[in-house]
Scaffold this active site. Sequence first.
Site, PDB file in Angstrom:
ATOM      1  N   SER A 155       0.832  -1.200   0.000  1.00 30.49           N
ATOM      2  CA  SER A 155       0.000   0.000   0.000  1.00 30.49           C
ATOM      3  C   SER A 155       0.869   1.255   0.000  1.00 30.49           C
ATOM      4  CB  SER A 155      -0.960  -0.052   1.193  1.00 30.49           C
ATOM      5  OG  SER A 155      -1.971   0.923   1.080  1.00 30.49           O
ATOM      6  N   ASP A 249     -10.182  -4.082  -4.617  1.00 32.46           N
ATOM      7  CA  ASP A 249      -9.360  -3.029  -4.033  1.00 32.46           C
ATOM      8  C   ASP A 249      -9.565  -1.748  -4.819  1.00 32.46           C
ATOM      9  OD1 ASP A 249      -7.359  -1.396  -3.001  1.00 32.46           O
ATOM     10  OD2 ASP A 249      -5.721  -2.798  -3.409  1.00 32.46           O
ATOM     11  N   HIS A 279      -7.853  -5.219  -0.575  1.00 30.68           N
ATOM     12  CA  HIS A 279      -6.728  -4.474  -0.045  1.00 30.68           C
ATOM     13  C   HIS A 279      -6.486  -4.917   1.396  1.00 30.68           C
ATOM     14  CE1 HIS A 279      -4.142  -0.841  -0.301  1.00 30.68           C
ATOM     15  NE2 HIS A 279      -4.263  -0.857   1.013  1.00 30.68           N
TER      16      HIS A 279
END
Length: 308
Positions: A155, A249, A279
């Site tokens: 991320s 995501d 995610h």
Amino acid sequence: MSAEPDHETSGRAPLDPDVRALLDRWADQPGMFEGPVAEARERFATQLGEVSGPARPPEETRVGRVAVRRHRPAAPTSDALVVFVHGGGWVLGGGAAYDAVAARLADDVGAVVVAVDYRTAPEHPFPAPLEDTLAAVRALLDDEGPSRWAVVGDSAGANLAAVTALTLRDEGRGPTASLLVYPPPDFEARYPSLRENSEGYWLTAGDVRACSMLYLAGHDPRGDARLSPLRAPTLAGLGPTIVATAGYDPLRDAGHAYADALAAAGVDVRRREHPTLVHGFYGFTAAVPVADAAVTALHAELAGLLAP
């Protein structure tokens, strides 16, 4: 957290049932960046602790001026150095929150993993997290002189890792390999998955906006490759790069765009798409078997790229 939408886009692989159960368990909790920052950080660390498995204490030290957490593998098999840059929207995820994730990486690759405990927004917005990451990596390379090294991030950490790889490439000592898990490589465009997966899959479109604003703190991202590695003048010359994405995501399509750009620049890019996951799956290995298998495969591929 918001509940899953009543319907999913036709033609998509169904959401993994173990992910669905996990999201249902967290459904009544506040959004990722809701409330005071200290509470959001504690909530994020608690959630990650529930699903990432047991952690063992790392060696907490400093590299230059930057705090790091050094994780040694249970069974060393490689003399490569792996630098890990944690996620959490440049706001969350510091301290011990990612210890289990980083220890798993060390064990799977068989190499020492140094996790950069960079300063976080909003107290330390851009460029502080990036400056810390670069300072730590430079000091590690200077001090340890590894013949092979990798940078890994998930991320927001994948954003920092990607920029780090480009910066060190320009210094003539880029990473042997990179693993970027659901990276946000571009602050300048909106991608369809941000709308398609806007609610109900842990990270929301609102979360993406919230953490971006906290990180930027008024900085104009346009034309700044330190924020958007996708916008770098060239991506050529990077080492093999694994780009992992999740089907549910908001950042999925941005990750695909970065993989496409790497391929167009002649980089050995390995696209690893996980259509039934969300995610955050990189840290869900103790609760979601499909995520555990995905992480095992990603780490095995990275280990292969680091082999002498």
